[in-house]
Write a protein that holds these residues in place. Structure first.
Motif, short mmCIF file in Angstrom:
data_model
loop_
_atom_site.label_atom_id
_atom_site.label_comp_id
_atom_site.label_asym_id
_atom_site.label_seq_id
_atom_site.Cartn_x
_atom_site.Cartn_y
_atom_site.Cartn_z
N THR A 58 0.82 -1.21 0.00
CA THR A 58 0.00 0.00 0.00
C THR A 58 0.85 1.26 0.00
O THR A 58 0.53 2.23 -0.68
CB THR A 58 -0.91 0.02 1.25
OG1 THR A 58 -1.58 -1.21 1.32
CG2 THR A 58 -1.90 1.16 1.24
N SER A 267 -1.89 8.27 6.65
CA SER A 267 -1.54 7.29 5.61
C SER A 267 -1.19 5.94 6.23
O SER A 267 -1.53 4.88 5.70
CB SER A 267 -0.32 7.75 4.80
OG SER A 267 -0.61 8.98 4.20
N ASN A 269 -2.36 4.76 9.08
CA ASN A 269 -3.60 4.15 9.55
C ASN A 269 -4.35 3.52 8.37
O ASN A 269 -4.86 2.39 8.47
CB ASN A 269 -4.47 5.16 10.29
CG ASN A 269 -5.77 4.52 10.75
OD1 ASN A 269 -6.81 4.69 10.13
ND2 ASN A 269 -5.70 3.72 11.81
N ALA A 270 -4.37 4.24 7.24
CA ALA A 270 -5.07 3.69 6.05
C ALA A 270 -4.37 2.41 5.58
O ALA A 270 -5.04 1.42 5.24
CB ALA A 270 -5.08 4.74 4.94
N ARG A 273 -5.31 -0.41 7.97
CA ARG A 273 -6.68 -0.88 7.73
C ARG A 273 -6.76 -1.72 6.46
O ARG A 273 -7.47 -2.74 6.42
CB ARG A 273 -7.65 0.30 7.62
CG ARG A 273 -7.94 0.99 8.95
CD ARG A 273 -8.75 2.24 8.68
NE ARG A 273 -8.94 3.04 9.86
CZ ARG A 273 -9.98 2.89 10.71
NH1 ARG A 273 -10.88 1.97 10.51
NH2 ARG A 273 -10.09 3.68 11.76
N THR A 274 -6.02 -1.32 5.43
CA THR A 274 -6.00 -2.10 4.18
C THR A 274 -5.39 -3.47 4.46
O THR A 274 -5.90 -4.50 3.99
CB THR A 274 -5.19 -1.34 3.09
OG1 THR A 274 -5.76 -0.05 2.95
CG2 THR A 274 -5.20 -2.06 1.77
N SER A 299 -8.64 2.37 14.81
CA SER A 299 -8.38 3.82 14.72
C SER A 299 -7.35 4.24 15.78
O SER A 299 -7.18 3.56 16.79
CB SER A 299 -9.68 4.58 14.98
OG SER A 299 -10.09 4.36 16.31
#
Ligand code: MLT
Length: 326
Positions: A58, A267, A269-270, A273-274, A299
């Motif tokens: 990612t 970024s 955190n994203a 999560r991905t 989160s």
């Protein structure tokens, strides 16, 4: 003068907008280090490497796992607390982030104030094991044997602040016994010592123990969760076998040094999560008994609230047990 002033103000506005965006645009330009506080090949390392592989895809940069061992995870925590807050140093830790605050009289960092929170990742059950030729074949026999022979028995762990130490301490307290503790720099070397017959008992996470349990290379007495787990459906819990309320679940959070820029944290955190939705991650975690946490815990706020509640929960228990180090 008026025109010059306007031009200057406009350039300042543009400059500050650009600075705020810089971390998101320019980062990451080189590999990111994910610090693991225990030995390579062990349970925390397995979770870290699985997440790092997915997050690398990612983020478009390699997330390299770096093992910084010692003092039950507190050496790594101190290292990360003082690292540059530039988004190139991250930290994964478990319950030890909370329990160490009570276990150590002095820590060179503040678990709540010196870190930014990225999110929680997975929860992992523990298992109670003995070396393969240990005399007890089930929990009833184990309890009788250790009560009669406690002074001859040793228990491996990964030091003060490790969940293997916490689980062992809870087992000792449940039975009113005391073993000789043999600390290692992670449960990977502790498991090698168990397999080699050099230590008697080990309480360790399914992310490392399931392959050994399935291969029959250790004696296995039960899982530490409230309910049986999908990855070992036949295995009884310790609680259902009579150790009422015996429950330890290992939670993992990802942190960065305090002051890491907000866009970088967003970024990260994203990417986390991905990763937690990536089929390669979910399959591997499920095989090893680990469960992805609900979205609310993924989160930064979820991790921060959880860490605070764990500090409040374990502080009094640890103080009552009197297990401290300087
Ligand atoms: C490890 O990764 O070695 C373990 O998580 C250590 C521990 O028991 O806490």
């Amino acid at each position: 003068m008026g025109v010059l002033h306007k031009l200057l103000s406009a350039s300042l506005v543009m400059l500050s907008a650009w600075s705020a965006d810089v971390p998101a645009q320019a980062w990451p330009t080189r590999p990111i280090s994910l610090v693991v506080p225990f030995a390579a090949g062990g349970p925390t390392d397995v979770v870290a490497r699985t997440l790092a592989a997915s997050m690398s895809k990612t983020l478009g940069q390699t997330v390299i796992v770096e093992n910084k061992v010692g003092a039950g995870g507190t050496i790594a925590a101190a290292f990360v607390a003082k690292a540059a807050p530039d988004g190139y140093t991250l930290f994964i830790h478990h319950n030890g982030m909370a329990t160490s605050t009570a276990l150590y009289r002095k820590l060179p960092y503040d678990a709540l104030a010196d870190f930014e929170y990225i999110g929680q990742a997975v929860d992992v059950p523990m298992t109670l094991l003995a070396r393969k030729d240990f005399p007890a074949n089930n929990l009833t026999e184990l309890i009788a044997y250790v009560r009669a022979n406690q002074d001859k028995i040793n228990l491996a762990n990964a030091g003060l602040g490790a969940v293997s130490q916490l689980c062992g301490l809870m087992f000792e307290r449940a039975l009113g016994v005391k073993f000789t503790a043999i600390p290692f720099q992670g449960t990977a070397p502790a498991m090698q010592a168990l397999l080699g017959g050099q230590v008697d008992l080990l309480c360790d996470q399914t992310t490392q123990t399931i392959p050994q349990i399935k291969a029959g290379s250790v004696k296995f007495y039960g899982v530490t969760t409230r309910n049986r787990i999908k990855a070992l459906p036949e295995a009884p819990t310790l609680a259902e076998q009579g150790l009422k309320d015996f429950e330890v679940l290992v939670w993992h959070g990802i942190y960065a040094p305090r002051g890491t820029p907000r866009p970088v944290l967003a970024s990260l955190n994203a990417a986390l999560r991905t990763a937690l939705k990536d089929p390669d991650v979910t399959r591997r975690m499920a095989e090893l008994g680990a469960e992805v946490v609900p979205e609310s815990k993924q989160s930064p706020e979820g991790l921060q609230t959880w860490l605070k509640s764990e500090i409040d929960k374990w502080g009094p228990v640890i103080k009552a047990a009197g297990a401290f180090a300087d």
